[in-house]
Design an enzyme around this catalytic site. Sequence first.
Site, mmCIF file in Angstrom:
data_model
loop_
_atom_site.group_PDB
_atom_site.id
_atom_site.type_symbol
_atom_site.label_atom_id
_atom_site.label_comp_id
_atom_site.label_asym_id
_atom_site.label_seq_id
_atom_site.Cartn_x
_atom_site.Cartn_y
_atom_site.Cartn_z
ATOM 1 N N ALA A 87 -77.133 53.194 22.338
ATOM 2 C CA ALA A 87 -77.870 54.426 22.053
ATOM 3 C C ALA A 87 -77.909 54.871 20.598
ATOM 4 O O ALA A 87 -78.812 55.621 20.222
ATOM 5 C CB ALA A 87 -77.300 55.563 22.909
ATOM 6 N N GLY A 91 -82.193 58.148 18.744
ATOM 7 C CA GLY A 91 -83.627 58.364 18.886
ATOM 8 C C GLY A 91 -84.100 58.282 20.319
ATOM 9 O O GLY A 91 -84.794 59.167 20.830
ATOM 10 N N LYS A 92 -83.718 57.213 21.006
ATOM 11 C CA LYS A 92 -84.177 57.040 22.382
ATOM 12 C C LYS A 92 -83.461 58.017 23.319
ATOM 13 O O LYS A 92 -84.049 58.501 24.282
ATOM 14 C CB LYS A 92 -84.007 55.593 22.805
ATOM 15 C CG LYS A 92 -84.943 54.667 22.022
ATOM 16 C CD LYS A 92 -84.777 53.207 22.360
ATOM 17 C CE LYS A 92 -85.796 52.377 21.570
ATOM 18 N NZ LYS A 92 -85.545 52.399 20.111
ATOM 19 N N ARG A 119 -70.366 53.915 14.865
ATOM 20 C CA ARG A 119 -71.706 54.485 15.019
ATOM 21 C C ARG A 119 -71.755 55.623 16.030
ATOM 22 O O ARG A 119 -72.711 56.398 16.050
ATOM 23 C CB ARG A 119 -72.691 53.387 15.444
ATOM 24 C CG ARG A 119 -72.789 52.206 14.493
ATOM 25 C CD ARG A 119 -73.882 51.252 14.928
ATOM 26 N NE ARG A 119 -75.201 51.833 14.728
ATOM 27 C CZ ARG A 119 -76.292 51.448 15.374
ATOM 28 N NH1 ARG A 119 -76.219 50.508 16.288
ATOM 29 N NH2 ARG A 119 -77.459 52.021 15.131
ATOM 30 N N ASP A 158 -81.871 49.079 24.788
ATOM 31 C CA ASP A 158 -82.494 48.711 23.517
ATOM 32 C C ASP A 158 -81.467 47.884 22.762
ATOM 33 O O ASP A 158 -80.695 48.403 21.957
ATOM 34 C CB ASP A 158 -82.890 49.966 22.738
ATOM 35 C CG ASP A 158 -83.641 49.648 21.466
ATOM 36 O OD1 ASP A 158 -84.657 48.938 21.547
ATOM 37 O OD2 ASP A 158 -83.217 50.096 20.378
ATOM 38 N N CYS A 211 -86.374 45.282 18.719
ATOM 39 C CA CYS A 211 -87.274 45.424 17.567
ATOM 40 C C CYS A 211 -87.498 44.066 16.911
ATOM 41 O O CYS A 211 -87.602 43.955 15.690
ATOM 42 C CB CYS A 211 -86.742 46.450 16.569
ATOM 43 S SG CYS A 211 -85.134 46.064 15.862
#
Length: 384
Positions: A87, A91-92, A119, A158, A211
């Site tokens: 996560a 953003g998501k 993080r 992600d 990405c």
Amino acid sequence: MDNLPVAVRLNPFKRPASELPILKGATRVPWCDEGYILVERPVFTLHPLFHAGCYYVQDSSAMYVGHLFRQCVKGRRGRLRVLDLCAAPGGKTTDLAASLRTICGDDFLLVSNEVMKQRVGVLDDNVARWGDPNVVVTSADPAAFAALPGFFDVIVADVPCSGEGMFRKDARAEKEWSPDTVKLCASRQRRILADVWPSLKKDGLLIYSTCTYERAENDDNLSWTAGELGGEIIPPVAEFEEYGVELTPAGHMLRAGKSLGEGQWAGALVKTSETGRETVDESRLAVLHPLRMGLKKGEMKGKVFVPDPDWALSIKFDRGSFPCYEVDKQTALHYLHRDALSLPDAPVGFVALTYRGIPIGFVKNIGTRCNNLHPQDRRILMDI
């Protein structure tokens, strides 16, 4: 990098009294009602409403994951329990939180997880600013979620990737890319998916994104998940073709230079394999040792109730719980810089400061001066 377009996504549950000045001349992100591509990049650090969680700075192509999520959950009934597996920086998570609250009201749970300890602090701060109390923050390895079999209705993954979508932003990402990196990433992504798979209920949804443009990390891995772990890929549907969104065998591709933003791939499947006895009790989340869980308004210290800094940022903040005092931009920035403040016209005691009607945090006004209660680790470091 300075010439790259910058986009923001508004928090629909924190609306200032008038339109944000940064939106002047901005264009809408086609797949996100709250998304805007700005004319120029402002200094967000010097915007009090950025710190207050009125918007989140996010690449426009990354917003496509939220769109796919909304399309996939459309029509689902009952309480939704969702995991944002990888996560950080948030953003998501903030997109999912806004989407879930719009769809479900209060009847949802979103677990926002980041395994990397260095993080997760940034993730937690961004969740605090966004202000949704239904978001739980954890820092667990994907394998730890196997202790919650069938717990989640949706998993958004992600995953870390070879990062071709980062090439224009980060020259180092391009230098570090190699075919071996792609193979390593594809293998790691499969391990992540296999580890977390037991926690997704049968008929649950997996939203998978990267990405990168590499098929081995995108279509091939979603197909592998369907075949090896047990799922049925949701066929991608052509939309936003005029904005450069391409169909791939198992998903949707947004390429930098051809679509809006810096690059994203996203696809989805429905789990068809059995999970066994499913976990229903949400208190079982304690096995993950959450960093943030539920709404914390404050605590008693002696005979005095001291507000928690995040209570002012919550979308559930009760403006009747403490006096509110409106400040101008410069005063708001001094507060966020953790400078000493003097507010002789403000009520004595704990006061929630607001800027353009939005709470930004607490001070304790003792008359001649105020004790600044903005968290030290969130203070603005640059000169204001």
